[in-house]
Design an enzyme around this catalytic site. Structure first.
Site, PDB file in Angstrom:
ATOM      1  N   THR A 259       0.968  -1.206   0.009  1.00 47.63           N
ATOM      2  CA  THR A 259       0.010  -0.018   0.110  1.00 47.63           C
ATOM      3  C   THR A 259       0.808   1.196  -0.195  1.00 47.63           C
ATOM      4  O   THR A 259       2.030   1.323   0.863  1.00 47.63           O
ATOM      5  CB  THR A 259      -1.029  -0.084   1.310  1.00 47.63           C
ATOM      6  OG1 THR A 259      -1.736  -0.941   1.207  1.00 47.63           O
ATOM      7  CG2 THR A 259      -1.787   1.332   1.351  1.00 47.63           C
ATOM      8  N   PHE A 261       1.086   5.342   0.511  1.00 49.41           N
ATOM      9  CA  PHE A 261       0.563   6.174   1.552  1.00 49.41           C
ATOM     10  C   PHE A 261       0.975   7.661   1.189  1.00 49.41           C
ATOM     11  O   PHE A 261       2.249   7.689   0.525  1.00 49.41           O
ATOM     12  CB  PHE A 261       0.804   6.283   2.956  1.00 49.41           C
ATOM     13  CG  PHE A 261       0.297   4.964   3.559  1.00 49.41           C
ATOM     14  CD1 PHE A 261      -0.874   4.773   4.197  1.00 49.41           C
ATOM     15  CD2 PHE A 261       1.045   3.389   3.488  1.00 49.41           C
ATOM     16  CE1 PHE A 261      -1.512   3.680   4.820  1.00 49.41           C
ATOM     17  CE2 PHE A 261       0.602   2.561   3.906  1.00 49.41           C
ATOM     18  CZ  PHE A 261      -0.682   2.454   4.620  1.00 49.41           C
TER      19      PHE A 261
END
Length: 358
Positions: A259, A261
């Protein structure tokens, strides 16, 4: 000669080196304090992500081993974090509660000498940062298997904040319960993205147990810690926080699941030497408009690394396009390309220029 006899001179060497390290760390800290005094006089920002990125890249390039580059960078990141805190302790909002991957992203970007502020939602992270309650926010923006986080994109379109950094985290999901057993479990909780990232494994192993999306994986862990009928999909760090036991680790369908960010705030970063720029665009409703819009990037040799579309929500089938390009706004070819691109766009917004994730 005993083992202790053999180890004694080596331990004495380590003690002597540790004393030197301690002296050097405090010498560095004193210089950092002087830097802080200069910044205070000129009202310069305490956190400079481009400078810290340059330091971390440099130590990796000069590292002769045997320590791994990633381990060396972790050490230096914490040194810089501790020294930065002598100037001013930075507050960073993130999607909580404690134990989420968002919290992990905070520490990977800023080190541990910060005040991490958990928030109940992505919207709250933006609000806290916009209001100045937090100096920066950290929000998930994209997952390698499930794509973009739509709420983050929508808020980036509306906010006056800019992106000043990015962090990429390896995401490993674990199924956990309070008892260490799935007996009596009626619900499996996680963030909607985590449920999607583990969908195949869940279908194969627990197809008949209800799945419930919650605000974050940390919240799922908290719920599981309170209720033995709830199982959580979360990080093992979150599980430790809420005294959960692991049923199965690494249940994500993609073993390379990551992921990305975004670090948001009011800081405008300078070029670090390896940067990217994020934009939001829309085009007039006519044939070839998207092609013509992006043509200046190819003309000026600017590489596009991401292109996502989102409905404009005006009921007219129009879209906003989220684009990432290599380079910084201060780079001549990027500046020239974006000037032409802006002239062709019906809507144009720079979300930020910032150092690329290490």
């Amino acid at each position: 000669m005993t083992t202790d006899d053999k180890l004694k001179p080596l331990r004495e060497q380590i003690d002597a080196i540790d004393a030197q390290l301690l002296d050097l760390l405090n010498r560095r800290a004193r210089v950092a304090q002087e830097v802080g005094h200069v910044k205070a006089e000129t009202n310069a920002p305490v956190f400079r992500p481009e400078r810290e990125a340059q330091v971390l890249r440099s130590v990796a390039e000069r590292n002769p081993g045997p320590l791994l580059n990633t381990d060396i960078q972790t050490v230096f990141r914490e040194v810089m974090s501790a020294c930065r805190a002598l100037e001013k302790r930075v507050t960073v909002a993130y999607l909580g509660p404690v134990g989420t991957f968002s919290e992990q992203a905070v520490y990977q970007q800023f080190g541990r000498s910060v005040d991490a502020m958990p928030c109940a939602s992505i919207d709250e992270v933006f609000r806290a940062t916009e209001a100045g309650t937090a100096d920066f926010g950290v929000v998930p923006i994209e997952n390698s298997s499930e794509g973009v986080i739509n709420r983050t994109l929508d808020l980036l379109l509306q906010t006056t904040l800019t992106i000043s950094g990015e962090v990429s985290i390896q995401v490993n999901h674990s199924l956990m319960t309070r008892t260490g057993s799935m007996t009596g479990v009626k619900t499996i909780c996680a963030h909607s993205q985590a449920l999607a990232q583990c969908q195949v494994w869940l279908n194969q192993n627990y197809p008949n147990i209800e799945r419930m999306a919650v605000a974050s994986n940390g919240e799922a862990a908290r719920l599981a810690g309170e209720d033995p009928s709830v199982a959580a999909i979360a990080s093992e760090i979150a599980g430790q926080k809420y005294q959960l036991q692991v049923i199965k680790a690494h249940i994500q369908d993609d073993p390379h699941n990551r992921t990305r960010f975004a670090v948001i705030g009011r800081l405008q970063t300078s070029a670090s030497g390896k940067d990217q720029t994020s934009l939001v665009l829309s085009v007039p409703n006519k044939a070839g408009a998207v092609y013509n819009l992006l043509a200046p990037l190819a003309k000026h040799g600017v590489s596009m690394t991401r292109f996502e579309s989102r409905p404009a929500r005006m009921g007219t089938w129009e879209y906003y396009f989220y684009v990432d390009v290599e380079g910084h706004l201060q780079d001549a070819k990027v500046e020239s390309a974006l000037k032409e691109l802006k002239d062709n766009a019906a809507f144009f917004k720079v979300l930020g220029s910032y150092p690329s994730s290490l």
